[in-house]
Structure formats: C-alpha cells, structure tokens
Write a protein that holds these residues in place. Sequence first.
Motif, short mmCIF file in Angstrom:
data_model
loop_
_atom_site.label_atom_id
_atom_site.label_comp_id
_atom_site.label_asym_id
_atom_site.label_seq_id
_atom_site.Cartn_x
_atom_site.Cartn_y
_atom_site.Cartn_z
N TYR A 139 -2.75 -6.20 5.53
CA TYR A 139 -2.94 -7.36 4.78
C TYR A 139 -4.09 -8.43 5.37
CZ TYR A 139 1.07 -6.11 2.04
OH TYR A 139 2.05 -5.33 1.60
N HIS A 143 2.78 7.98 -8.94
CA HIS A 143 3.45 7.81 -10.16
C HIS A 143 3.44 6.49 -10.88
CE1 HIS A 143 6.77 5.89 -8.10
NE2 HIS A 143 6.86 6.86 -7.10
N THR A 201 2.88 -1.72 -9.10
CA THR A 201 2.64 -2.82 -7.86
C THR A 201 0.95 -2.92 -7.98
OG1 THR A 201 4.42 -1.60 -6.58
CG2 THR A 201 2.69 -3.09 -5.57
N ILE A 246 0.82 -1.25 -0.11
CA ILE A 246 0.03 -0.02 0.07
C ILE A 246 0.79 1.33 0.02
CG2 ILE A 246 -2.09 -0.97 0.95
CD1 ILE A 246 -1.19 -0.28 3.73
N PRO A 247 0.63 2.10 -0.95
CA PRO A 247 1.63 3.29 -1.04
C PRO A 247 1.26 4.45 0.06
CG PRO A 247 -0.41 3.28 -2.61
CD PRO A 247 -0.33 1.86 -2.14
N TYR A 248 2.45 5.06 0.44
CA TYR A 248 2.14 6.13 1.24
C TYR A 248 1.23 7.25 0.50
CZ TYR A 248 6.27 4.34 3.72
OH TYR A 248 7.07 3.16 4.30
N TRP A 302 12.26 -1.75 -10.35
CA TRP A 302 11.85 -0.52 -10.25
C TRP A 302 11.47 0.16 -11.59
CZ3 TRP A 302 16.31 1.52 -6.76
CH2 TRP A 302 15.58 1.45 -5.51
N VAL A 303 10.71 1.13 -11.76
CA VAL A 303 10.63 1.79 -13.14
C VAL A 303 11.71 3.00 -12.91
CG1 VAL A 303 9.16 3.18 -14.72
CG2 VAL A 303 8.07 1.43 -13.32
N ASP A 363 12.28 -2.72 -3.66
CA ASP A 363 12.93 -2.03 -2.43
C ASP A 363 12.34 -2.40 -0.94
OD1 ASP A 363 10.58 -0.86 -3.71
OD2 ASP A 363 10.74 0.98 -2.70
N ILE A 364 10.94 -3.11 -1.22
CA ILE A 364 10.36 -3.43 0.11
C ILE A 364 10.27 -4.78 0.40
CG2 ILE A 364 9.40 -1.11 0.52
CD1 ILE A 364 6.87 -2.44 -0.56
N ALA A 374 1.53 -1.15 8.84
CA ALA A 374 1.25 -1.11 7.61
C ALA A 374 1.08 -2.67 7.22
CB ALA A 374 2.19 -0.44 6.62
N GLY A 399 5.40 4.13 -11.17
CA GLY A 399 6.11 3.19 -10.35
C GLY A 399 5.18 2.66 -9.29
N ASN A 400 4.71 3.51 -8.54
CA ASN A 400 3.63 2.96 -7.69
C ASN A 400 2.61 2.02 -8.34
OD1 ASN A 400 3.56 6.28 -6.34
ND2 ASN A 400 4.74 4.52 -5.39
N ILE A 411 12.05 6.33 -10.05
CA ILE A 411 10.99 7.12 -10.01
C ILE A 411 10.67 7.34 -8.47
CG2 ILE A 411 8.65 7.94 -10.81
CD1 ILE A 411 9.19 6.62 -13.43
#
Length: 648
Positions: free
Chosen positions: A231, A19, A25, A11-13, A286-287, A256-257, A227, A21-22, A294
């Motif tokens: 799930y 963007h 996912t 889940i994005p911040y 990543w993009v 990255d995560i 966070a 990249g987010n 990004i």
Amino acid sequence: MSKKTTVCTAIPYVNSVPHIGNILTDLSGDITARYFRMRGQDVFFQVGTDENGLKIKEAAEAQGRDPHEFVGEIASRFQSIFDATQISYDDFIRTTEPRHVKASQELFRRLKANGHVYLGKYEGWYDVSTETFYREEDLVEGKSPDGNEVRWVSEDNYFFQLSSFGDRLLRHIEENPSFIQPPNRRNEVISFIKQGLRDICITRKNPGWGIPVPDHEELVIYVWFDALINYIAATGWPDEGWEDKWPAKVQWVGKDILTRFHATLWPAMLLGIGLPLFETVAAHGWVLLAGEKISKSKGNVVRPLELAEEFSAKAGISPELAIDVLRHYLTATMSLENDSTFTYEDFDQRYNSDLANDLGNALNRTLSMAHKFVGGAVPSDEVEAEAIDAIQRAKDAFAAAMTEYQIPKASEAAMGLVRFLNKYIDTRAPWALAKNSDPALGSVLRSMLLCIRSAEGLMRIFIPTASDAIASQFNLPGLTQWDEIGTNASLPSGTPLGQPQPIFPRLEIQKGSSAKSAKEAAPKKEKAPAPSQPMQTETQSTITIEDFMKVELRVARVIEAEPVEGSDKLLKLQLDIDGEKRQVVAGIRANYSAEDLIGRQVVMVFNLKPAKLRGVESQGMLLAATDSDGGAILLQPDRETPEGAKVR
Ligand code: MSP
C-alpha cells in the motif's frame, strides 16, 4: 502535486485466476474511487497482486513451471480481468516488482532500527494455504482453524513486537470511530486486541522465493508482512512524492483478512516507523456458493468473465453490458455486515427486476412519451417539486451511504429514484394530461426526463456502460460530476431525444432451472396459435344473457408495453384498471408497436383465467376486431372513460 484521495484494495494471491469473491474487493475499491472522482477529488486507486507466498512457488512447481513466469502470467490475467470488469485503477502493483522489494526491505530496516524487531527461535505450525502461523492450541484436530493442512516449522527468525502496540491501537480505534467499517467488525477487532496481541514471526527460511531480509539473505520476509507494505510501496515510499498519496482514505478488504492483518498488524507496522495511519479500513462479507465461501483452494469458484460471457449470450446483450450486470449484482447484493449467497437464479432475477424492468421501463416509458406527447425534445417547463425532492433524497441517501462505504445502500438509493419515477409516471399519467390538454404535461415530461438523467449519473459508478447508453439516447454527454446531478443544466431544454432503445431486454427465466448456460436458455419454439373456431350458427349454440354476464369486460389503460423476447407476434402490456395492475400478453405486434399503445385505453376480459404465453403470464385478454388479413384492430371506448368502467 495536489493531495490525492487514495483508495487501496487487498491484493489477491496469484496461485490461480480470480473468482467473483476476489473481484468484490476490487469492485468495492472501484465504486469508491469512481464516487470520489465524481465528487471532484483527485483519486489514486491502487490494485495489484500478492506474489511472494510459498504456496505460489509450490503452485508453479506443481505445474512444472518457472515461478517468475508463472506469476507473471497469472498477474497479467488478473490485470486483464480488472480491465474487462472496468476496475478503474491508477496503479497495478506486483509484490515481485523492484519498487515493492525496496519498500519492504526499507520498512524492515526502519522497524529494526526503531527497536521493534528482534531475533528469536520460531517453533510452531504453518498453514501454507493461508500463509498463517498457528500455535498448538489454535489447531483443530491437527488442522488449521480453517481446516487446512499445517506443517511444523522450527527456525531462527525475526519477530515483530506487535504485543507492544495493543494500547495505541485501541486508543486509535476508540478515538476514530470510522477507522474500521462496518461497526460490527470494529467490535470484533476491539475484542481481539483486548485478548492481548502476540509478537509475530516476520521471516521464514529462504526457499528461493520471496523478499530477502536485509543483511540476512538466508531469510525472506514473511509474505503477509511484505504484502501489506504494497500500500505504501504504490505511493512511491520511501522515495520523494509519496506524501501526496498517503495516508490512504480507505483500504478495502474481505472480512477474513481484517482483524489479524489490516486492523492490527498493518497499523502497528505504520506506527512502528512513524507513518500516519490510513483513515478507514472497510471490510465486506464473503460471497458464498451453496453455503460455502467461494475459494480457490476449495475449487468452488464462479469466474467473473465466464459468468458475464455466458450471461451476454443468454440475454442477448453485449459483453460490456453483461459486465455491468455483474457489477450491479455484486454491489447490490453484497453486504458489509454479513455474507451474501450467489445463485445463478438470483443473478437472472435481479437482472430482470432491477435492470430490465425497473430501469428499462422507466427509460422506455419516458422517452416514448417524450416523443409521443412533447415532440421528442426536452421541454423547457419547470420540474415538479415532487421530482426535485425525489432526486435530492436519492442523492442524500447515496452520499450518506458512501460516507460509511455502504455500497449496497448507495446502489439502493439510485434504484430508489428509478422506482420513484415509475410510480410518478403512473400517478401523473401523462397520457391523461395529453388527452385533456392539461398545461402540466410539459412539466411532468421534463420531471420524468430529469429523473432518468439523474439516475444515469448516480448509477454511472456501478454500471458505466449502460449509463453511457442512456446518455446517448438523450443525445447528451454522460453525467460525471456529482454537483450536476439533478440540475437544470444537466438537461438542456430543446435537446432532441433519441428513440428509446432497450438496453437490458427482459430475460425469460425457466422455472426450476438455474438458467446457467446459453444453451439451456435458448428460446423455445413459439407454439402455433390454436386454429380459430368456425363461426357458430344460432342453432349450433346460443348463450343466455346470464352466460354473457359471466364475462367481465372492463376499460383499462396501457401504462407499459414491450415486445415479448423471442416472439415477433406478442406484446406484453401492463394495464391499469382503476388502480389495479394487470399484465396481459397480446398477439398484436404485427399491427401495433409498443409505443403506439402506451397511454391508450382498451377493453379487456377481466375475469379470464391467467395463462402463460411464451412463458409470460397473461392475466386477461384484449378485445380486438379482425381485419381482412386476420390482423387485430383494438377496440377502444368512443371517448375517454374512467379506468375500470364495466363494458356490457
Ligand atoms: N493476498 C491476500 C491479501 C493481501 S493484502 C495485503 C489475500 N488474497 S486472496 O486472494 O485470498 O483474497 C483477495 C481478496 O479477496 C481479499 O480481500 C479476500 O477477503 C477476498 N475474498 C476471497 N474470497 C472471498 C469470497 N468468497 N468472498 C468475498 N471476498 C473474498 O487474502
């Protein structure tokens, strides 16, 4: 209730809007969810937003906003972007919701009761930008390894005994080879765990934002710790019914995560309270933009809706189809093992090559020829073995790719079927079969139609809007069930076919420009044709036979034809000259439609220097007589002639 196939996404911040990249996912989750649904599974697909971080509170305050209002606004922007990009989620969970707060506090309580949480003093560095703790020795020139500012923290806090889970995690990873995908990431995780896991600080001093620690309101739960709990909070845990949705089949994250959070901390938390582990965590690369990740914090972002809107204007397609283009681009170019680089030029080129050319031509040729040669209805003849094999191969490759969550390979398998079809049309040459009244004509046309129909089914999970458009040109409902793909039942004989309508018109790409905005790509004014030369008299100039023989004239077959975008005069033709392909642009649109020309023989100047017309390369010229209005009358051999035959 039936057991669900649960698909989760990181889940994005909500400190800023997303963007591309987010979106990757969530898009990966969406493709997976759509695929499982197509396979007949009852899917539960979770997405959401991560709202409890200190940086989110700080971002709100920097704008003089109330944090609750601020996150609410950004969360709904995320939600509307997910809707617009056709992310087919079943649940959008926000970590500020009561159900998430309840699950987080309960998980904390249970871990504590099980003896996995202890109180201690935390002293160290904290990177607010990535919400990560660091030791002195982790820092690089006083900054986090990512180059972010860090601040010193010294507080009494709770710790999670992550160090005691290393062996169990390693055993689980070794016994379940598909627990981490792709395999190269699995190796990274194994070596990270083998270096020894450290206990992790899981609370922070309460800054007036975040989830309070049960019985210790002066502390909040560390944002990463809370966070991850989203799930199971989304399944309804700890209330009844959650077992239908857990364990998750797959959790999608960016690379990255993966190691520190989803492949170690999260499974250890689940083990600590005795919950089953998710089946797979799949990580994508990543993009990159101009060589860099990004990232919202770096500010080098490409936003999905802006990109799609701009492209929609430039290509002259609907915003929904432009979203399909974005979905196709991201999924076809993404990589699980490596990073991928976004460029506007690449985006345009992939649109042209895959969607406008390969898919567009296959659809256009198939429907045009069905109208021209078999009366515009699906023939009842048998499908040729070659086509049945190609469809089966595409399905097998697609399914094998999805078993490993290799989305780009699944996309390639679907495109492979489209490419097969274009080659099949060239080699089976329905126009020649029609000319010779060959009885195979019906089978070849049915085979072509079945290939496109099957590609519509396979591509549906990537480009749902375009797939609907293809199905409606077939006058059939969309193909949504995997088992129907490639079957005769999916293509009822006698179905009246619609006229071909281009879905993705070809884009004129201007060399050297990134073709970034609609303005830059505005159609150029068509040049007035050169005035025709006055007829020469014999005395003015005659040529010798040697002069004439310099002009190489050949018979060619038109295998594809389409209008040149933005021109009402030009048609772009693909010619076959005894196996050699040539593209010729001809100013005959006033007298011939693209459909009239497909399959027809013409005479061409074969050794003419290539030239560009409206930016499209023309590698030859067709011979035509001129009627009294100056219109073209194409020259054609008197009877069927082998392609490539010389004309003199
Ligand atoms: N909030 C955490 C995730 C918590 S999950 C329990 C987070 N948020 S994020 O906004 O930074 O990232 C959200 C997703 O986008 C992650 O999967 C992350 O890997 C992905 N990406 C962020 N930037 C990216 C690229 N430039 N390229 C591809 N994906 C990247 O991390």
